[in-house]
Design a protein around this motif. Structure first.
Motif, PDB file in Angstrom:
ATOM      1  N   ASN A  19       0.823  -1.201   0.000  1.00  0.00           N
ATOM      2  CA  ASN A  19       0.000   0.000   0.000  1.00  0.00           C
ATOM      3  C   ASN A  19       0.857   1.251   0.000  1.00  0.00           C
ATOM      4  O   ASN A  19       0.335   2.353  -0.008  1.00  0.00           O
ATOM      5  CB  ASN A  19      -0.947   0.011   1.199  1.00  0.00           C
TER       6      ASN A  19
ATOM      7  N   ARG B  50       0.082   3.571  -2.812  1.00  0.00           N
ATOM      8  CA  ARG B  50      -1.276   4.110  -2.879  1.00  0.00           C
ATOM      9  C   ARG B  50      -1.844   4.281  -1.469  1.00  0.00           C
ATOM     10  O   ARG B  50      -2.732   3.545  -1.049  1.00  0.00           O
ATOM     11  CB  ARG B  50      -2.172   3.228  -3.738  1.00  0.00           C
TER      12      ARG B  50
ATOM     13  N   HIS C 160      -7.344   2.628  -3.652  1.00  0.00           N
ATOM     14  CA  HIS C 160      -7.316   2.369  -5.091  1.00  0.00           C
ATOM     15  C   HIS C 160      -7.832   3.578  -5.871  1.00  0.00           C
ATOM     16  O   HIS C 160      -8.996   3.617  -6.249  1.00  0.00           O
ATOM     17  CB  HIS C 160      -8.172   1.143  -5.426  1.00  0.00           C
TER      18      HIS C 160
END
Length: 161
Positions: free
Chosen positions: A12, A15, A19
């Motif tokens: 992660n 990001r 998403h």
């Protein structure tokens, strides 16, 4: 995580907000393709034919079908089917290689060069339409980012094929 048997690290770190990148990328591709498809219909082309024509040498110099297929990211058999339609429209012609007759070469006809020029102009018009109103520095940054993204995605796909 796995994609076609290739391990992709689950992280992660790239990001932090969830998403956001992939949905935006998909929407950009769909919207961009829709804009281009509308304009392609005006000149009698189907989606994908524009990309094929733009990969062909504008001077009419014959090129290997397998090289064109690689450049647009499709299999040679898919490129061959696309070329069938362009050939039936009088836009391209096929020949055999002079050194190795097993190789299929393709080149633009004079009509194909005219249509290729129309596609080039169409792509420019769509680009202006999309970017109109953006500051020049932002346009340059977006162009640089999309060129980099294109190179990254092509590299990733080569690894998967």
């Amino acid at each position: 995580m796995s994609l076609n048997g290739h391990q992709i690290p689950a992280s992660n770190a790239l990001r932090p907000d969830g998403h956001r990148f992939v949905p935006s990328l998909v929407n950009i591709m769909k919207s961009g393709r829709a804009l281009i498809t509308i304009r392609l219909a005006e000149i009698g082309l189907h989606p994908g034919q524009d990309h094929m024509l733009m990969q062909l040498d504008a001077s009419g110099e014959p090129q290997l079908v397998c090289k064109i297929a690689d450049a647009i990211g499709v299999r040679s058999s898919t490129a061959s089917k696309m070329l069938d339609r362009l050939q039936s429209g009088g836009l391209v012609e096929r020949t055999h290689g002079t050194i190795d007759r097993r190789h299929t070469m393709v080149s633009l006809t004079p009509k194909g060069r005219d249509v290729r020029d129309q596609v080039d102009e169409l792509w420019g018009d769509v680009e202006i339409y999309i970017l109109r109103g953006c500051p020049q520095a932002e346009v340059e940054a977006m162009c640089h980012a999309t060129e980099r993204l294109d190179a990254l995605m092509a590299e990733r796909l080569r690894r998967l094929r």
